[in-house]
Motif scaffolding. Structure first.
Motif, PDB file in Angstrom:
ATOM      1  N   TRP A 115     -94.091  -2.120 -29.501  1.00 46.99           N
ATOM      2  CA  TRP A 115     -92.842  -2.505 -30.169  1.00 46.99           C
ATOM      3  C   TRP A 115     -92.943  -3.923 -30.728  1.00 46.99           C
ATOM      4  N   ILE A 158     -81.174   1.640 -39.608  1.00 44.83           N
ATOM      5  CA  ILE A 158     -81.367   1.498 -38.160  1.00 44.83           C
ATOM      6  C   ILE A 158     -80.290   2.265 -37.404  1.00 44.83           C
ATOM      7  N   ALA A 159     -79.033   2.180 -37.855  1.00 41.81           N
ATOM      8  CA  ALA A 159     -77.944   2.895 -37.186  1.00 41.81           C
ATOM      9  C   ALA A 159     -78.155   4.405 -37.252  1.00 41.81           C
ATOM     10  N   ALA A 171     -80.965   5.428 -34.823  1.00 39.31           N
ATOM     11  CA  ALA A 171     -80.489   5.420 -33.439  1.00 39.31           C
ATOM     12  C   ALA A 171     -79.591   6.632 -33.183  1.00 39.31           C
ATOM     13  N   ASP A 172     -78.723   6.950 -34.128  1.00 40.56           N
ATOM     14  CA  ASP A 172     -77.849   8.111 -33.983  1.00 40.56           C
ATOM     15  C   ASP A 172     -78.661   9.401 -33.939  1.00 40.56           C
ATOM     16  N   GLU A 207     -81.746   9.745 -32.908  1.00 44.12           N
ATOM     17  CA  GLU A 207     -82.441   9.792 -31.620  1.00 44.12           C
ATOM     18  C   GLU A 207     -81.492  10.256 -30.525  1.00 44.12           C
ATOM     19  N   SER A 208     -80.265   9.761 -30.553  1.00 41.10           N
ATOM     20  CA  SER A 208     -79.258  10.181 -29.575  1.00 41.10           C
ATOM     21  C   SER A 208     -78.961  11.674 -29.714  1.00 41.10           C
TER      22      SER A 208
END
Length: 134
Positions: free
Chosen positions: A52, A99-100, A103-104, A106-107
């Motif tokens: 990372w 990015i948002a 992340a969404d 992935e959730s």
């Protein structure tokens, strides 16, 4: 003898100045790219840092390269501040937007995996507040 100025002399001077700026940008971009490639090969050989962190370094260096490309080839280096901000602020919002959504996504992927048919459910534990009987 008269001293006359021709447009050709001035045009050659500005052309020389812009060519010098393009070459300077080329060498900066080349140096950053060589550094990135070297860092990637070192990581593959020695695995000396977290993945990372390496990705973060690559993202930062890519943003630096993007700045130089935009500044030189889109001629924003010499523009007024407000014009630069009208391009920079939406770009930052767009990066945040990406990015948002990642992340969404992935959730959502994890939720679908946890709720998929046939997925074993952990047994429920019964918690009481009553004192134990002896």
């Amino acid at each position: 003898m008269e001293h006359t100025h021709t447009g050709v002399a001035h045009e050659g001077h500005t052309h020389d100045s812009s060519t010098k700026g393009i070459w300077k940008t080329f060498w900066i971009l080349l140096a950053i790219t060589v550094f990135e490639v070297g860092l990637a090969f070192l990581y593959l050989e020695f695995d000396f840092m977290a993945r990372w962190m390496l990705n973060g370094i690559f993202i930062c260096l890519t943003l630096v390269k993007a700045f130089f490309i935009v500044a030189e080839f889109m001629h924003l280096r010499h523009e007024i501040r407000n014009l630069v901000m009208t391009i920079l602020i939406p770009l930052l919002l767009f990066v945040w937007f990406i990015i948002a959504f990642l992340a969404d996504g992935e959730s959502w992927k994890n939720m679908r995996k946890d709720l998929a048919p046939g997925t074993p459910v952990a047994p429920a534990t019964h918690i009481t507040n009553e004192p134990a009987h002896h």
